[in-house]
Structures are given as structure tokens and as C-alpha cells.
Design a protein around this motif. Sequence first.
Motif, PDB file in Angstrom:
ATOM      1  N   GLN A 188       0.682  -1.283  -0.172  1.00  0.00           N
ATOM      2  CA  GLN A 188       0.233   0.170   0.416  1.00  0.00           C
ATOM      3  C   GLN A 188       0.851   1.638   0.241  1.00  0.00           C
ATOM      4  N   GLU A 189       2.346   1.007   0.545  1.00  0.00           N
ATOM      5  CA  GLU A 189       2.948   1.944   0.627  1.00  0.00           C
ATOM      6  C   GLU A 189       3.466   3.235  -0.541  1.00  0.00           C
ATOM      7  N   ALA A 190       3.638   1.238  -1.223  1.00  0.00           N
ATOM      8  CA  ALA A 190       4.454   2.068  -2.498  1.00  0.00           C
ATOM      9  C   ALA A 190       2.716   2.391  -3.615  1.00  0.00           C
ATOM     10  N   GLN A 191       1.896   1.845  -3.189  1.00  0.00           N
ATOM     11  CA  GLN A 191       0.320   2.583  -4.084  1.00  0.00           C
ATOM     12  C   GLN A 191       0.438   3.519  -4.248  1.00  0.00           C
ATOM     13  N   LYS A 192       0.460   4.253  -2.250  1.00  0.00           N
ATOM     14  CA  LYS A 192       0.171   5.596  -2.674  1.00  0.00           C
ATOM     15  C   LYS A 192       1.508   6.702  -2.913  1.00  0.00           C
ATOM     16  N   HIS A 193       2.858   5.874  -2.874  1.00  0.00           N
ATOM     17  CA  HIS A 193       3.460   6.585  -3.613  1.00  0.00           C
ATOM     18  C   HIS A 193       3.590   6.772  -4.940  1.00  0.00           C
ATOM     19  N   GLU A 194       2.802   5.917  -5.656  1.00  0.00           N
ATOM     20  CA  GLU A 194       2.853   6.106  -7.489  1.00  0.00           C
ATOM     21  C   GLU A 194       1.484   7.120  -7.908  1.00  0.00           C
ATOM     22  N   LEU A 195       0.575   6.605  -7.050  1.00  0.00           N
ATOM     23  CA  LEU A 195      -0.435   7.391  -6.418  1.00  0.00           C
ATOM     24  C   LEU A 195      -0.015   8.610  -6.469  1.00  0.00           C
ATOM     25  N   GLY A 196       0.612   8.856  -6.215  1.00  0.00           N
ATOM     26  CA  GLY A 196       1.153  10.670  -4.990  1.00  0.00           C
ATOM     27  C   GLY A 196       2.063  11.446  -6.948  1.00  0.00           C
ATOM     28  N   ASP A 197       2.675  10.240  -7.317  1.00  0.00           N
ATOM     29  CA  ASP A 197       3.498  10.701  -8.782  1.00  0.00           C
ATOM     30  C   ASP A 197       2.661  10.945  -9.839  1.00  0.00           C
ATOM     31  N   LEU A 198       1.958  10.423  -9.653  1.00  0.00           N
ATOM     32  CA  LEU A 198       0.650  10.991 -10.692  1.00  0.00           C
ATOM     33  C   LEU A 198      -0.168  12.000 -10.540  1.00  0.00           C
ATOM     34  N   LEU A 199      -0.699  12.309  -9.455  1.00  0.00           N
ATOM     35  CA  LEU A 199      -0.788  13.198  -9.380  1.00  0.00           C
ATOM     36  C   LEU A 199      -0.043  14.187  -9.595  1.00  0.00           C
ATOM     37  N   PHE A 200       0.856  14.372  -8.971  1.00  0.00           N
ATOM     38  CA  PHE A 200       1.539  15.905  -9.304  1.00  0.00           C
ATOM     39  C   PHE A 200       1.616  15.560 -10.299  1.00  0.00           C
ATOM     40  N   SER A 201       1.783  14.942 -11.389  1.00  0.00           N
ATOM     41  CA  SER A 201       2.457  15.097 -12.819  1.00  0.00           C
ATOM     42  C   SER A 201       1.763  15.846 -13.114  1.00  0.00           C
TER      43      SER A 201
END
Length: 267
Positions: A188-201
Motif C-alpha cells: 500500500q505504501e508503494a501504491q500511495k507513492h505512485e498515486l502521489g507521483d501521478l497526481l503531482f504530474s
Amino acid sequence: MEKNALQQLQDVLDRLIADDGCPWDKTQTPQSLTEYIIEESHELVSAIRYGSDDDVREELGDVAFLLIFVARLYERQGKFSLDDALANNAAKMIRRHPHVFADAHFATQDEQLKTWEQIKRTEHAAEDGKPKGLFDSLPDSLPPLTKAYRIHSKAARVGFTWDEDEEVEQQVEAEWLEWLDASAGTDQEAQKHELGDLLFSIAELGRRKGIKASEALDFANARFLKRFARMEELARQQGRDLPDMTLDEKDELWNQAKAEEKPQGAE
């Protein structure tokens, strides 16, 4: 001589915080008023986006009252007055707009914004003699999507951004694929990390098109709530309870509610 509205409001405030004034107002401090400022500012934004002119006028007055309230409290502490704050801002705006108040010329808006950032950093460095970082003035309490927009905007002013919009689109695609990989797993931490990167982009993709992601999402939220409320109304008209309907039946209501918006959008 008739007083202007600003002086009238200041007089009202002075009466409220006088020794024989309002028990609640007399106990307020700049710190205790911060949450009210945030709340009223959100109400003002909502009025501007969705309300009437009368709504905006009322909410603008509420925000102005709180700002005057804070300034008055600092003045009573012997620190500064509202006039000091306004004069300071006027001087700052003059410094940061040399193309208006001096003889500077900028070929593009990007050049103007870069100069704005340089002037701002110079101002802050002069306060304590220490160099300031680009993001030192970024408020910690900004909503995340708003903060992402401001981060990208500031970074772009010093040239730290993609050259072309297509490169940002490719970055969004790459972040999407990374999100899909992470979402297929159980971390879940990896998912949270990647979702954050997606939103940031995505926030940067919108910024380059002149769109603030926080505002766009707010409008999307409002559309959903409006359509859902219409779905509930349509279900009641059919004598049915929306939670008891099948997903296909709910989709039909959703599509009907969405279709009803089209004539309004075309006007």
C-alpha cells in the motif's frame, strides 16, 4: 464628514473589542482567528465559483472583517497597524512590477515571472541577511493540489521544468504505468507513492494549460454532487429508493441527469 465603509467597519470592530464590548470578540487573538479566516476564505471562493454577486459581496465582507480584526489586534499590541500592512504591500507590488512602475521590459510573461521570483528572493534575503530557498515562502498548510501547482510554478520560474508539453504528457503516462504496476501488488505504501507521483504530474500538466488542478477537481466534485442529487430526485419520482436499485438502473439515472445538463452548457 461621512465616514467611508472601511472606517465604519473599524469603528464597529473597536466597539466589539472595547472593555464593555462583546465577551467573545474581546477574547480573540490573531491565533484564534486563523481557522475562521480559512473557513471564510473557502466560503468566499465558493461564492465566486458558484454563488451570486450578492453572495460574493457578503463573503468578501466577512473576510475583510477578519483581516481588519487581526490587524487591529496587532496594532493594540504595538506591533503594526492596518495602514502599515497596506503600505508595505503597495511598496512590494511596485518593486515586483518594474515593467509597470519603472522602465523594465519583458518579452514574455515567463521572463516577467522569473524576475518576480528574483525580486522576491532578494527581499527575503534582505530580511535576515541569509539566502532564501526557492520554496521557503511556500505555506505548509496549503491544500496538497494547490501546493503541487505552486511547486511546479515556482520551479518553472527558475527553469526547472520540461521544455515541451509533450514531455509532461509522457511523464504522466509513465507515472500511470508505474501506478498500474504498484496497484497490481499488495504494497500500500508503494501504491500511495505512485498515486502521489501521478497526481503531482497531472497538476503540472494542467498548470501548463493554465488550469489549476484544485479548481478543476472542485468543479468535478460539484458536477458529481449535482448529478447525484438529481439521481435521487429521479428515483423518488419513480417511487423507488436509490440504494435498492441495481447498478445498471443507477447508471440510467446518472446518464439522464448528465443529459439534462447539456442544454444549459450550450447556452
